[in-house]
Design a protein around this motif. Sequence first.
Motif, PDB file in Angstrom:
ATOM      1  N   VAL A  27       7.622  54.696  58.286  1.00 32.55           N
ATOM      2  CA  VAL A  27       6.915  54.802  59.561  1.00 32.55           C
ATOM      3  C   VAL A  27       5.481  54.317  59.378  1.00 32.55           C
ATOM      4  O   VAL A  27       4.722  54.877  58.571  1.00 32.55           O
ATOM      5  CB  VAL A  27       6.930  56.264  60.065  1.00 32.55           C
ATOM      6  CG1 VAL A  27       6.100  56.417  61.334  1.00 32.55           C
ATOM      7  CG2 VAL A  27       8.368  56.720  60.316  1.00 32.55           C
ATOM      8  N   ASP A  31       4.604  53.311  64.741  1.00 28.44           N
ATOM      9  CA  ASP A  31       6.058  53.477  64.748  1.00 28.44           C
ATOM     10  C   ASP A  31       6.508  54.855  65.212  1.00 28.44           C
ATOM     11  O   ASP A  31       5.794  55.855  65.053  1.00 28.44           O
ATOM     12  CB  ASP A  31       6.629  53.236  63.347  1.00 28.44           C
ATOM     13  CG  ASP A  31       6.779  51.766  63.030  1.00 28.44           C
ATOM     14  OD1 ASP A  31       6.817  50.952  63.970  1.00 28.44           O
ATOM     15  OD2 ASP A  31       6.863  51.423  61.829  1.00 28.44           O
ATOM     16  N   GLN A  33       9.956  57.256  64.640  1.00 24.07           N
ATOM     17  CA  GLN A  33      11.221  57.455  63.926  1.00 24.07           C
ATOM     18  C   GLN A  33      12.148  58.274  64.816  1.00 24.07           C
ATOM     19  O   GLN A  33      11.744  59.307  65.372  1.00 24.07           O
ATOM     20  CB  GLN A  33      10.972  58.181  62.608  1.00 24.07           C
ATOM     21  CG  GLN A  33      12.208  58.332  61.738  1.00 24.07           C
ATOM     22  CD  GLN A  33      11.877  59.035  60.438  1.00 24.07           C
ATOM     23  OE1 GLN A  33      11.427  60.179  60.432  1.00 24.07           O
ATOM     24  NE2 GLN A  33      12.088  58.349  59.327  1.00 24.07           N
ATOM     25  N   ASP A  93      10.974  44.200  69.284  1.00 22.42           N
ATOM     26  CA  ASP A  93       9.677  43.569  69.033  1.00 22.42           C
ATOM     27  C   ASP A  93       9.592  42.271  69.822  1.00 22.42           C
ATOM     28  O   ASP A  93      10.613  41.706  70.232  1.00 22.42           O
ATOM     29  CB  ASP A  93       9.497  43.276  67.539  1.00 22.42           C
ATOM     30  CG  ASP A  93       8.027  43.257  67.097  1.00 22.42           C
ATOM     31  OD1 ASP A  93       7.139  43.403  67.980  1.00 22.42           O
ATOM     32  OD2 ASP A  93       7.770  43.090  65.899  1.00 22.42           O
ATOM     33  N   VAL A 138      13.766  53.204  63.111  1.00 25.46           N
ATOM     34  CA  VAL A 138      12.308  53.225  63.242  1.00 25.46           C
ATOM     35  C   VAL A 138      11.907  52.040  64.114  1.00 25.46           C
ATOM     36  O   VAL A 138      12.270  50.896  63.829  1.00 25.46           O
ATOM     37  CB  VAL A 138      11.615  53.130  61.866  1.00 25.46           C
ATOM     38  CG1 VAL A 138      10.096  53.109  62.026  1.00 25.46           C
ATOM     39  CG2 VAL A 138      12.042  54.292  60.967  1.00 25.46           C
ATOM     40  N   ASP A 140       8.721  50.284  66.835  1.00 26.45           N
ATOM     41  CA  ASP A 140       7.364  50.250  67.390  1.00 26.45           C
ATOM     42  C   ASP A 140       7.342  50.991  68.727  1.00 26.45           C
ATOM     43  O   ASP A 140       8.223  50.793  69.568  1.00 26.45           O
ATOM     44  CB  ASP A 140       6.957  48.789  67.587  1.00 26.45           C
ATOM     45  CG  ASP A 140       5.531  48.629  68.089  1.00 26.45           C
ATOM     46  OD1 ASP A 140       5.223  49.136  69.186  1.00 26.45           O
ATOM     47  OD2 ASP A 140       4.735  47.972  67.389  1.00 26.45           O
TER      48      ASP A 140
END
Length: 350
Positions: A27, A31, A33, A93, A138, A140
């Motif tokens: 992480v 981030d 989790q 992403d 995990v 963003d």
Amino acid sequence: MSSTAKAFGAKASDADLELMQIERRAVTEKDVQIDILYCGVCHSDIHTVRNDWGGSQYPVIPGHEIIGKVTDVGSGVSKFKVGDLVGVGCLVDSCQTCSSCKDDLEQFCENGATFTYNSPNKYFEGLQTYGGYSTGIVVDESFVLKVPDTIDPKGAAPLLCAGITTWSPLRHWNVKKGDKVGIVGLGGLGHMGVKFANALGAHVVMITTSPSKAADAKDLGAHEVLISKDPEQMQQHMGSFDFILNTIPVGHEMDPYIALLKRDATMVLVGAVEPLKPFHGGGLIMGRKRIAGSLIGGLKETQEMLDFCGEHNIVSDIEVINMQDINKAYERVISADVKYRFVIDMASLK
């Protein structure tokens, strides 16, 4: 430090999915989790596992309809806290700097969006992203969504793909109260299209080849059912639709559906990611009609959809399965033997 997670994936295009151990990144500052509770099964998962579209990198760990609980957050995360119910859809992403990203349309990132599985993984050189058929992930925080606690989390999973895929065109083309809206095809996408169009106040017509689907369509919120194989019924509806959402997943004849559109009306394709049969240009020219396409939705729009679902108590109709039954489920998806989306209970993997 990175961590390991249990997952189900395929090692080759002709292989069954099987139990694997995969690595998840540590992480970092931004981030989140997530302990995955449920993951929907999308037809795209099957296409990617079987390399139908080319470009699959193995092992493939599918899954982009993810619902879970936050178990850790980075020091710079402001939107989420441990214990929150969250979702992750098809994107994890994007560049965040191109015109599409700045317009909250990350799915059209001009530098290439990072999809939840089978995209280059910038955190592990030479590896691809792994999806939600897994115990954890995990992501963003910019690509994590808040899931309303007023809706069933199992039924919410397919909203992250089937939901946004149908919501986005209905909103972009401004479907409103009183519009006559056709939904072509009653499957994972079509059943969500019916629910959303109904909730937006439209007069919803389910357009299907199967008379046997009429009762289900009406239960989901369709006001009428149009059997597209019946020339007399098609004639009665000709030139009358304000908008048509076409969810057919394979190449098909377009002319019959073009004929249903009003002048200046639009039919949007969301299902057929493959060549279409030739259609007659006159059908478009004589009425200034439009055929368009649409791909999922950006993060802002997906959050708006989830909030709308929370307000209107909308979820997908699902069948819950154990992870160990995924190969059987794939065969059932291919033979259209599911109403209308499988969702994996990840407790079965843990």
